[in-house]
Design a protein around this motif. Sequence first.
Motif, PDB file in Angstrom:
ATOM      1  N   MET A 213       0.820  -1.207   0.000  1.00 56.24           N
ATOM      2  CA  MET A 213       0.000   0.000   0.000  1.00 56.24           C
ATOM      3  C   MET A 213       0.858   1.264   0.000  1.00 56.24           C
ATOM      4  SD  MET A 213      -2.882  -1.311  -0.295  1.00 56.24           S
ATOM      5  CE  MET A 213      -3.630   0.309  -0.428  1.00 56.24           C
ATOM      6  N   GLU A 214       2.011   1.197   0.622  1.00 53.29           N
ATOM      7  CA  GLU A 214       2.889   2.361   0.654  1.00 53.29           C
ATOM      8  C   GLU A 214       3.318   2.738  -0.765  1.00 53.29           C
ATOM      9  OE1 GLU A 214       4.079   5.417   2.623  1.00 53.29           O
ATOM     10  OE2 GLU A 214       3.141   3.758   3.697  1.00 53.29           O
ATOM     11  N   ARG A 215       3.622   1.737  -1.557  1.00 58.57           N
ATOM     12  CA  ARG A 215       4.020   1.959  -2.954  1.00 58.57           C
ATOM     13  C   ARG A 215       2.865   2.580  -3.742  1.00 58.57           C
ATOM     14  NH1 ARG A 215       7.723  -0.579  -6.699  1.00 58.57           N
ATOM     15  NH2 ARG A 215       6.819  -0.924  -8.752  1.00 58.57           N
ATOM     16  N   ILE A 216       1.650   2.109  -3.495  1.00 55.63           N
ATOM     17  CA  ILE A 216       0.470   2.635  -4.191  1.00 55.63           C
ATOM     18  C   ILE A 216       0.261   4.107  -3.847  1.00 55.63           C
ATOM     19  CG2 ILE A 216      -2.053   2.524  -4.288  1.00 55.63           C
ATOM     20  CD1 ILE A 216      -1.791  -0.529  -4.056  1.00 55.63           C
ATOM     21  N   PHE A 217       0.275   4.427  -2.555  1.00 60.25           N
ATOM     22  CA  PHE A 217       0.039   5.817  -2.150  1.00 60.25           C
ATOM     23  C   PHE A 217       1.158   6.747  -2.619  1.00 60.25           C
ATOM     24  CE2 PHE A 217      -2.707   3.854   1.256  1.00 60.25           C
ATOM     25  CZ  PHE A 217      -3.897   4.355   0.739  1.00 60.25           C
ATOM     26  N   LEU A 258      -9.586   3.397  -0.182  1.00 53.64           N
ATOM     27  CA  LEU A 258      -8.312   2.955   0.386  1.00 53.64           C
ATOM     28  C   LEU A 258      -7.684   4.063   1.226  1.00 53.64           C
ATOM     29  CD1 LEU A 258      -6.626   1.046  -2.593  1.00 53.64           C
ATOM     30  CD2 LEU A 258      -7.780   0.059  -0.610  1.00 53.64           C
ATOM     31  N   ALA A 259      -7.802   5.291   0.751  1.00 55.56           N
ATOM     32  CA  ALA A 259      -7.240   6.426   1.489  1.00 55.56           C
ATOM     33  C   ALA A 259      -7.892   6.563   2.860  1.00 55.56           C
ATOM     34  CB  ALA A 259      -7.416   7.706   0.675  1.00 55.56           C
ATOM     35  N   PHE A 260      -9.219   6.386   2.923  1.00 60.50           N
ATOM     36  CA  PHE A 260      -9.919   6.441   4.207  1.00 60.50           C
ATOM     37  C   PHE A 260      -9.555   5.240   5.080  1.00 60.50           C
ATOM     38  CE2 PHE A 260     -12.762   9.412   1.959  1.00 60.50           C
ATOM     39  CZ  PHE A 260     -12.856  10.403   2.922  1.00 60.50           C
ATOM     40  N   LYS A 261      -9.476   4.069   4.454  1.00 58.01           N
ATOM     41  CA  LYS A 261      -9.185   2.841   5.208  1.00 58.01           C
ATOM     42  C   LYS A 261      -7.821   2.912   5.891  1.00 58.01           C
ATOM     43  CE  LYS A 261      -8.760  -2.189   4.660  1.00 58.01           C
ATOM     44  NZ  LYS A 261      -8.891  -3.328   3.704  1.00 58.01           N
ATOM     45  N   TYR A 262      -6.828   3.461   5.186  1.00 63.94           N
ATOM     46  CA  TYR A 262      -5.462   3.488   5.713  1.00 63.94           C
ATOM     47  C   TYR A 262      -5.080   4.873   6.263  1.00 63.94           C
ATOM     48  CZ  TYR A 262      -4.883  -1.080   3.576  1.00 63.94           C
ATOM     49  OH  TYR A 262      -5.015  -2.417   3.245  1.00 63.94           O
ATOM     50  N   LEU A 265      -5.470  10.461   3.939  1.00 63.44           N
ATOM     51  CA  LEU A 265      -6.411  11.380   3.303  1.00 63.44           C
ATOM     52  C   LEU A 265      -5.741  12.332   2.312  1.00 63.44           C
ATOM     53  CD1 LEU A 265      -8.784  12.213   6.285  1.00 63.44           C
ATOM     54  CD2 LEU A 265      -8.896  10.349   4.623  1.00 63.44           C
ATOM     55  N   ARG A 266      -4.452  12.573   2.488  1.00 62.58           N
ATOM     56  CA  ARG A 266      -3.752  13.435   1.535  1.00 62.58           C
ATOM     57  C   ARG A 266      -3.786  12.830   0.124  1.00 62.58           C
ATOM     58  NH1 ARG A 266       2.408  15.920   1.954  1.00 62.58           N
ATOM     59  NH2 ARG A 266       2.348  16.970  -0.072  1.00 62.58           N
ATOM     60  N   ALA A 267      -3.949  11.510   0.059  1.00 60.44           N
ATOM     61  CA  ALA A 267      -3.984  10.848  -1.242  1.00 60.44           C
ATOM     62  C   ALA A 267      -5.142  11.353  -2.100  1.00 60.44           C
ATOM     63  CB  ALA A 267      -4.096   9.333  -1.056  1.00 60.44           C
TER      64      ALA A 267
END
Length: 282
Positions: A213-217, A258-262, A265-267
């Motif tokens: 997920m870090e790579r995705i964000f 995904l942004a809310f889940k993890y 929110l800046r995403a």
Amino acid sequence: MKRVSVVIPSYGEAKTLKEVLDAIIRSTYEEKEIILVDNGISKNILNQLSGLHDVKIIRAGRNLGVAGGRNLGAKISTGDYILFLDHDVILEKDAITKMVNILETNPDIGVIGPQIFYRSYPDKVWWSGGTVKIPSGRVIMNNRRLSGLVDTDVVPAAIMVRREVFEKVGGFYEKYFVIFEDSDFCFRVKRTGYRVVCACDVSAFHDVEPIDMERIFRRIYFIFRNRILFMKRNSDKLSLLVYLLLYNHVYVLYYSSLAFKYNRLRAITEIIKGIIDGLKER
């Protein structure tokens, strides 16, 4: 014997870079040159490479991204074939030899890549061919272990191309920076009439995790901007309209969830910025 130029753009703390270079140096294919494009590699990593005299280091002066770094390396390369390798992909000892042999006996193939496994899970396939769907713009990567030559829409991470084909299509489109540059490149190669294939009897290992997920964000801006750029360059007007009015909204909902889940929110801001910049092609 045909000469192979291996071009590797790299940036930051590329922890597997020395291992990647060592694997190429140990390759059974002798007629090769190794070009490392320094897009901003950390001093710590560069110090680890000080003893590798077979590697030409080209300093870009700024971060040109994957696409720009590959083009810069290609400009100074001398090979009949160019192998663009990500800085976290480790080739098996005979990978270059096998791919050259395939290109030599199959003049209709313009681009070839190895079957790629996860480095952490060497029996698990990361890529063995894939399809880029229009009008969704979705890249579907095959993760089944296959054999033989498999025609594909895209070759990622380890891309061997004939020099004349690379020059004919004009190299990588640098505006992408990272993500979708390989899909766009392979689409243009296929439009010239050449095949793009995965050589599934050739192996490489990618130092990525199945779920990261870090790579995705970290890349979410480019995911949204570049998919729009790709659709503008590689689809008809109707498909582009369907993408913008339907599929882009689906992706926004999915990645926002995904942004809310993890709690990233800046995403969401990056998603919006990516869409705007994609539409304005900047």
